[in-house]
Enzyme design. Sequence first.
Site, mmCIF file in Angstrom:
data_model
loop_
_atom_site.group_PDB
_atom_site.id
_atom_site.type_symbol
_atom_site.label_atom_id
_atom_site.label_comp_id
_atom_site.label_asym_id
_atom_site.label_seq_id
_atom_site.Cartn_x
_atom_site.Cartn_y
_atom_site.Cartn_z
ATOM 1 N N ASN A 14 12.458 -28.532 -32.656
ATOM 2 C CA ASN A 14 11.018 -28.785 -32.748
ATOM 3 C C ASN A 14 10.790 -30.303 -32.958
ATOM 4 O O ASN A 14 11.723 -31.093 -32.871
ATOM 5 C CB ASN A 14 10.435 -27.958 -33.902
ATOM 6 C CG ASN A 14 9.028 -27.488 -33.597
ATOM 7 O OD1 ASN A 14 8.192 -28.269 -33.138
ATOM 8 N ND2 ASN A 14 8.745 -26.214 -33.847
ATOM 9 N N LYS A 43 13.780 -21.055 -33.524
ATOM 10 C CA LYS A 43 13.550 -22.479 -33.246
ATOM 11 C C LYS A 43 13.545 -23.270 -34.545
ATOM 12 O O LYS A 43 12.770 -22.956 -35.461
ATOM 13 C CB LYS A 43 12.224 -22.659 -32.506
ATOM 14 C CG LYS A 43 11.958 -24.104 -32.090
ATOM 15 C CD LYS A 43 10.819 -24.204 -31.089
ATOM 16 C CE LYS A 43 10.534 -25.634 -30.690
ATOM 17 N NZ LYS A 43 9.478 -25.726 -29.686
ATOM 18 N N GLY A 75 3.875 -24.860 -26.793
ATOM 19 C CA GLY A 75 2.805 -25.737 -27.247
ATOM 20 C C GLY A 75 1.909 -26.206 -26.132
ATOM 21 O O GLY A 75 0.772 -26.588 -26.369
ATOM 22 N N MET A 82 -1.416 -30.157 -34.432
ATOM 23 C CA MET A 82 -2.356 -29.177 -33.888
ATOM 24 C C MET A 82 -2.583 -28.036 -34.891
ATOM 25 O O MET A 82 -3.703 -27.583 -35.078
ATOM 26 C CB MET A 82 -1.848 -28.594 -32.563
ATOM 27 C CG MET A 82 -1.509 -29.621 -31.481
ATOM 28 S SD MET A 82 -2.879 -30.673 -31.031
ATOM 29 C CE MET A 82 -3.896 -29.530 -30.128
ATOM 30 N N SER A 127 7.585 -25.656 -37.148
ATOM 31 C CA SER A 127 6.503 -26.613 -36.952
ATOM 32 C C SER A 127 6.196 -27.298 -38.279
ATOM 33 O O SER A 127 6.119 -26.629 -39.310
ATOM 34 C CB SER A 127 5.247 -25.914 -36.443
ATOM 35 O OG SER A 127 4.123 -26.748 -36.675
ATOM 36 N N GLY A 149 13.001 -34.855 -26.493
ATOM 37 C CA GLY A 149 13.287 -36.141 -25.877
ATOM 38 C C GLY A 149 14.039 -36.075 -24.573
ATOM 39 O O GLY A 149 14.600 -37.079 -24.134
ATOM 40 N N ASN A 182 3.398 -28.463 -39.112
ATOM 41 C CA ASN A 182 1.952 -28.487 -39.316
ATOM 42 C C ASN A 182 1.359 -27.230 -39.930
ATOM 43 O O ASN A 182 0.135 -27.098 -40.015
ATOM 44 C CB ASN A 182 1.258 -28.787 -37.979
ATOM 45 C CG ASN A 182 1.766 -30.087 -37.381
ATOM 46 O OD1 ASN A 182 1.811 -31.097 -38.070
ATOM 47 N ND2 ASN A 182 2.175 -30.059 -36.139
ATOM 48 N N THR A 183 2.189 -26.290 -40.325
ATOM 49 C CA THR A 183 1.697 -25.111 -41.044
ATOM 50 C C THR A 183 2.363 -25.117 -42.413
ATOM 51 O O THR A 183 3.595 -25.025 -42.493
ATOM 52 C CB THR A 183 2.038 -23.812 -40.270
ATOM 53 O OG1 THR A 183 1.328 -23.824 -39.032
ATOM 54 C CG2 THR A 183 1.665 -22.568 -41.067
ATOM 55 N N ASN A 205 1.763 -34.866 -33.031
ATOM 56 C CA ASN A 205 0.700 -33.849 -33.084
ATOM 57 C C ASN A 205 0.710 -33.131 -34.420
ATOM 58 O O ASN A 205 1.750 -32.958 -35.043
ATOM 59 C CB ASN A 205 0.836 -32.862 -31.914
ATOM 60 C CG ASN A 205 1.717 -31.676 -32.250
ATOM 61 O OD1 ASN A 205 1.259 -30.695 -32.844
ATOM 62 N ND2 ASN A 205 3.008 -31.782 -31.911
ATOM 63 N N PHE A 243 -1.113 -24.869 -34.788
ATOM 64 C CA PHE A 243 -1.135 -23.533 -34.149
ATOM 65 C C PHE A 243 -2.555 -23.076 -33.818
ATOM 66 O O PHE A 243 -2.955 -21.946 -34.158
ATOM 67 C CB PHE A 243 -0.455 -22.481 -35.034
ATOM 68 C CG PHE A 243 1.022 -22.643 -35.235
ATOM 69 C CD1 PHE A 243 1.797 -23.473 -34.431
ATOM 70 C CD2 PHE A 243 1.661 -21.938 -36.258
ATOM 71 C CE1 PHE A 243 3.173 -23.605 -34.631
ATOM 72 C CE2 PHE A 243 3.033 -22.057 -36.470
ATOM 73 C CZ PHE A 243 3.789 -22.888 -35.653
#
Length: 362
Positions: free
Chosen positions: A266, A237, A70, A120, A192, A320, A194-195, A118, A122
């Site tokens: 993730n 992942k 990322g 983002m 992720s 973290g 975000n997709t 985030n 991808f």
Amino acid sequence: MGFVYKLLFRTVFAPMSAERAHHIGFGAIKAFDRVPVAREAVGRALRPRPEESAEVLGLRFPNRFGLAAGFDKNADGVRGLARLGFGYIEVGTITGRAQPGNPAPRMFRFTRDRALVNRMGFNNVGADAAAVRLADQRRLLERIPAPVRPVVGVNIGKTKDVAGLEATIADYRHSTGLLAPLADYLVLNVSSPNTPGLRDLQAVESLRPLIQAVQETAAQAVPHPRNALGHVPLLVKIAPDLADADVVAVTELALELGVDGVVASNTTISREGLRTDAERVGAAGPGGLSGPPLAGRACDMVRLIRRTAGPGLTVIAAGGIETAADARARLAAGADLLQGYTGFIYHGPFWPRRIAAAAYPG
Ligand SMILES: Cc1cc2nc3c(=O)[nH]c(=O)nc-3n(C[C@H](O)[C@H](O)[C@H](O)COP(=O)(O)O)c2cc1C
């Protein structure tokens, strides 16, 4: 040196948007790398020590601490990052086709928690263009002596516009064919937040054909890899929001299919345990949370995966990791390798060296 970066962070980076700060910071790392005297001096100061090196995934890592996916999404700053003492750099996520990602703002700091959110989505140049950039970076890396040259992992994900399992598999196959020849290891990103639909690929029925397709394509693209395994190592992942039973199911599938490892984890969609005030958290909106609030769950996942898999899988711990104690705890939980992203934003260019030193158990 930490206090110099803290001052820089407070006065220069904090007042601007997190994404702009990222571009300026990464731009500075790349600019530094173009000045031979500067990059040699930094490289010497932050070079991994010989005793920190480790053999994992059939590869020789200069140390066990890497930069998580990322940060260098398009694989165009690997050598500059290499000088900062990371043992490996995971580029991506790279998708089959180029895409702009979500509209900005899409990256937010929760400074009280030293966390980020985030979404983002991808944003990246796509596998074709990324392959050209990565090939360039690999040529530059050749000039770094082998014992301290970082391993380069490539993280691949799904193009947003692609729908249905068959087309998704074709999308991952396209990226794999182009990028496996340039990757020391591959990571299949199915986690992720975000997709849309991506995380459904973690379900065993979808994950099985996807893994098999990527393994097959990688074997065709790279029949004779230069590592001790005889194939390009493949890891999956996963998300910290999976229930324990699903973490176990993915781990068992990985073992069954001969996947080499799991990256845990993730970012999370949870907002629990934050010190940042609720209004600020709400204003940021949806996305994946990273940094210290993730550490407890991410560490538990490593322990669960190791307990399920025994020594049969490589476990890369992310989420973290910020201090030397975090690094040691994650190794004690069963991780072979560690990686971080958010700590790099809050602690700066001398941070990787500190964590890498802590990740040397001897
Ligand atoms: C701004 C940002 C962008 C990210 N993009 C990706 C990505 O493209 N692919 C991916 O697999 N993980 C991505 N991640 C997740 C990180 O690789 C890592 O798994 C996560 O941030 C937890 O580690 P950390 O707490 O050290 O940041 C991203 C994280 C951040 C903060």
